[in-house]
Design an enzyme around this catalytic site. Sequence first.
Site, PDB file in Angstrom:
ATOM      1  N   ARG A   1       0.814  -1.218   0.000  1.00 39.98           N
ATOM      2  CA  ARG A   1       0.000   0.000   0.000  1.00 39.98           C
ATOM      3  C   ARG A   1       0.848   1.268   0.000  1.00 39.98           C
ATOM      4  O   ARG A   1       0.425   2.295  -0.504  1.00 39.98           O
ATOM      5  CB  ARG A   1      -0.934  -0.009   1.206  1.00 39.98           C
ATOM      6  CG  ARG A   1      -2.075  -0.986   0.987  1.00 39.98           C
ATOM      7  CD  ARG A   1      -3.059  -0.936   2.128  1.00 39.98           C
ATOM      8  NE  ARG A   1      -3.134  -2.237   2.760  1.00 39.98           N
ATOM      9  CZ  ARG A   1      -3.724  -2.471   3.916  1.00 39.98           C
ATOM     10  NH1 ARG A   1      -4.282  -1.494   4.568  1.00 39.98           N
ATOM     11  NH2 ARG A   1      -3.755  -3.677   4.426  1.00 39.98           N
TER      12      ARG A   1
ATOM     13  N   CYS B   1      -0.240   0.081  16.037  1.00 42.23           N
ATOM     14  CA  CYS B   1      -0.545  -1.110  16.840  1.00 42.23           C
ATOM     15  C   CYS B   1      -0.444  -0.802  18.327  1.00 42.23           C
ATOM     16  O   CYS B   1      -0.888  -1.575  19.145  1.00 42.23           O
ATOM     17  CB  CYS B   1       0.407  -2.241  16.485  1.00 42.23           C
ATOM     18  SG  CYS B   1       2.077  -1.891  16.980  1.00 42.23           S
TER      19      CYS B   1
HETATM   20  P1  NAD Z   1      -1.867  -6.975   7.032  1.00 40.81           P
HETATM   21  O1  NAD Z   1      -1.853  -8.161   7.898  1.00 40.81           O
HETATM   22  O2  NAD Z   1      -3.019  -6.771   6.122  1.00 40.81           O
HETATM   23  O3  NAD Z   1      -0.563  -6.976   6.092  1.00 40.81           O
HETATM   24  C1  NAD Z   1       0.732  -7.167   6.617  1.00 40.81           C
HETATM   25  C2  NAD Z   1       1.598  -7.804   5.551  1.00 40.81           C
HETATM   26  O4  NAD Z   1       1.062  -9.085   5.215  1.00 40.81           O
HETATM   27  C3  NAD Z   1       1.677  -7.007   4.250  1.00 40.81           C
HETATM   28  O5  NAD Z   1       2.990  -7.051   3.773  1.00 40.81           O
HETATM   29  C4  NAD Z   1       0.712  -7.733   3.333  1.00 40.81           C
HETATM   30  O6  NAD Z   1       1.066  -7.645   1.981  1.00 40.81           O
HETATM   31  C5  NAD Z   1       0.825  -9.167   3.809  1.00 40.81           C
HETATM   32  N1  NAD Z   1      -0.420  -9.920   3.606  1.00 40.81           N
HETATM   33  C6  NAD Z   1      -1.682  -9.423   3.586  1.00 40.81           C
HETATM   34  N2  NAD Z   1      -2.563 -10.407   3.367  1.00 40.81           N
HETATM   35  C7  NAD Z   1      -1.859 -11.558   3.245  1.00 40.81           C
HETATM   36  C8  NAD Z   1      -2.214 -12.929   3.020  1.00 40.81           C
HETATM   37  N3  NAD Z   1      -3.479 -13.299   2.880  1.00 40.81           N
HETATM   38  N4  NAD Z   1      -1.230 -13.839   2.971  1.00 40.81           N
HETATM   39  C9  NAD Z   1       0.043 -13.477   3.137  1.00 40.81           C
HETATM   40  N5  NAD Z   1       0.442 -12.196   3.331  1.00 40.81           N
HETATM   41  C10 NAD Z   1      -0.487 -11.244   3.405  1.00 40.81           C
HETATM   42  O7  NAD Z   1      -1.666  -5.706   7.987  1.00 40.81           O
HETATM   43  P2  NAD Z   1      -1.713  -4.179   7.602  1.00 40.81           P
HETATM   44  O8  NAD Z   1      -3.136  -3.781   7.346  1.00 40.81           O
HETATM   45  O9  NAD Z   1      -0.684  -3.847   6.586  1.00 40.81           O
HETATM   46  O10 NAD Z   1      -1.220  -3.521   8.977  1.00 40.81           O
HETATM   47  C11 NAD Z   1      -2.080  -3.239  10.034  1.00 40.81           C
HETATM   48  C12 NAD Z   1      -2.058  -4.351  11.062  1.00 40.81           C
HETATM   49  O11 NAD Z   1      -0.736  -4.563  11.518  1.00 40.81           O
HETATM   50  C13 NAD Z   1      -2.859  -4.024  12.312  1.00 40.81           C
HETATM   51  O12 NAD Z   1      -3.545  -5.178  12.720  1.00 40.81           O
HETATM   52  C14 NAD Z   1      -1.793  -3.646  13.323  1.00 40.81           C
HETATM   53  O13 NAD Z   1      -2.155  -3.821  14.674  1.00 40.81           O
HETATM   54  C15 NAD Z   1      -0.703  -4.565  12.939  1.00 40.81           C
HETATM   55  N6  NAD Z   1       0.581  -4.090  13.413  1.00 40.81           N
HETATM   56  C16 NAD Z   1       1.131  -4.758  14.468  1.00 40.81           C
HETATM   57  C17 NAD Z   1       2.333  -4.325  14.983  1.00 40.81           C
HETATM   58  C18 NAD Z   1       2.955  -5.032  16.144  1.00 40.81           C
HETATM   59  O14 NAD Z   1       4.097  -4.770  16.422  1.00 40.81           O
HETATM   60  N7  NAD Z   1       2.268  -5.920  16.829  1.00 40.81           N
HETATM   61  C19 NAD Z   1       2.990  -3.218  14.413  1.00 40.81           C
HETATM   62  C20 NAD Z   1       2.407  -2.589  13.328  1.00 40.81           C
HETATM   63  C21 NAD Z   1       1.195  -3.041  12.835  1.00 40.81           C
END
Ligand code: NAD
Length: 498
Positions: free
Chosen positions: A176, A280
């Site tokens: 994104r 997060c």
């Molecule tokens: P997301 O899970 O949608 O995506 C994260 C990554 O996974 C991206 O690189 C994406 O391309 C990939 N991805 C997405 N769908 C996938 C699938 N079906 N199979 C394999 N890979 C896939 O998360 P997001 O919307 O980019 O980020 C927001 C989320 O991240 C929130 O839930 C937030 O709480 C979390 N977050 C957690 C932390 C932490 O340290 N715990 C830090 C930052 C963000």
Amino acid sequence: MSTVPHLINGERITGSGRTSDVFNPATGEVSGKVALADRATVQQAIDVAKAAFPAWRNTPPAKRAQVMFRFKQLLEQNEARIAELISREHGKTIEDAAGEIKRGIENVEYASAAPEVLKGEYSRNVGPNIDAWSDFQPLGVVAGITPFNFPAMVPLWMYPLAIVCGNCFILKPSERDPSSTLLIAELLLEAGLPKGVLSVVHGDKEAVDALIEAPEVKALSFVGSTPIAEYIYSEGTKRGKRVQALGGAKNHAVLMPDADLDNAVSALMGAAYGSCGERCMAISVAVCVGDQIADALVEKIVPQIKALKIGAGTNSGLDMGPLVTAAARDKVSGYIDAGVAAGAKLLVDGRGFSVPGHENGYFLGGTLFDRVSNEMSIYTDEIFGPVLCIVRVGSLEEAMQLINDHEYGNGTCIFTRDGEAARLFCDEIEVGMVGVNVPLPVPVSYHSFGGWKRSLFGDLHAYGPDGVRFYTKRKAITQRWPARKSHEAAQFAFPSNG
Ligand code: NAD
């Protein structure tokens, strides 16, 4: 329209031809495209990393650290450019973007201490003429998959440390907002990193699955939502990989009756509405102990929420930008509808918010609910938007029970002047990162970051000392150099000092 390319072996390549749109969330316009890697492109990055590993593994840690010193300088010199790219694709304010870059640089600084953190452990004379030591050796090719909400900082939690430990790294950033992440990786190559040691492949599930399934990839670091974290953890560990998968959150702030309310309100404003709640560690629930503090909180915070300065994040001096995509904005709006339908009291409604001149941007205003209860979806789910929920409880014990019963356990904090209450909270709360009068207790780079419960799958937290453990294998070496002419008879009992 330009396409953000992959970076493999120092070359910018676009691979298979599949792409997805990148938006400017402040205008709703498509600002570019990003290449989506197929399996062959991911394999190309893996092959390059594998070939680069033997020489990098044997490069002295001090030399690896020197690359990080130069990298830090380049990041500092390019901070404004990187912040602008983040703000344009993510939507967060330019000041907030600068903050994430600075926190990312702290991880580069920690990685620059490689010779110190990789020193290992040594014991002389563990037996007659026997010395022993523990060595921390790199794993080989490792990969990281990162979320949209910190396109600079979260990748910097991972690859500087992995690389300084002697690994070769493949990064799969969020599709994104890929531009700042790519620029930062190019700065590391400019700092002198051998080309194959860091590659960037953009993509979606296809690219991620290729990394999970590749036997050459020895470890996966993931940060993102809980369902994907759980998927990556189970699929990766099933294949014998080391996995740390950090997931979603619902972070509570407890307000005790004796809290310094003015400061607590300022802290809550930043922690709930900063970055539009897309952190997060954002605070999304204020748990008020007693009606008196709840009523006082409402009175003070409502006017501040209504006064939030919201606009295109690239304009400086704002509090909040837009949400990242139209889908994210609609999802948050849907939760506000659900909260109203469930009977929560909507005190400030951010729906339908529009910024003059940016009518197609993905904006929402700050939103506040009071009298939220624990079965409502606005309480149970991670909303990931500018929505704060007030839950009223009768005691600290009740507040802690509420938090401990939640499925997530990323961050939490307590506002109080009572040391005894704070100590009990720190001791018994089932959450990985705890603040006392600190709303966003994100550990500094020389501590490690991680939640509990369904906020983290795996054993080791991200960056800091746990990061070093995650990216290295311990080898225990026991060595004897017998004195000349001495003869050791065969021993059939298990060797011991007994
Ligand atoms: P997301 O899970 O949608 O995506 C994260 C990554 O996974 C991206 O690189 C994406 O391309 C990939 N991805 C997405 N769908 C996938 C699938 N079906 N199979 C394999 N890979 C896939 O998360 P997001 O919307 O980019 O980020 C927001 C989320 O991240 C929130 O839930 C937030 O709480 C979390 N977050 C957690 C932390 C932490 O340290 N715990 C830090 C930052 C963000």
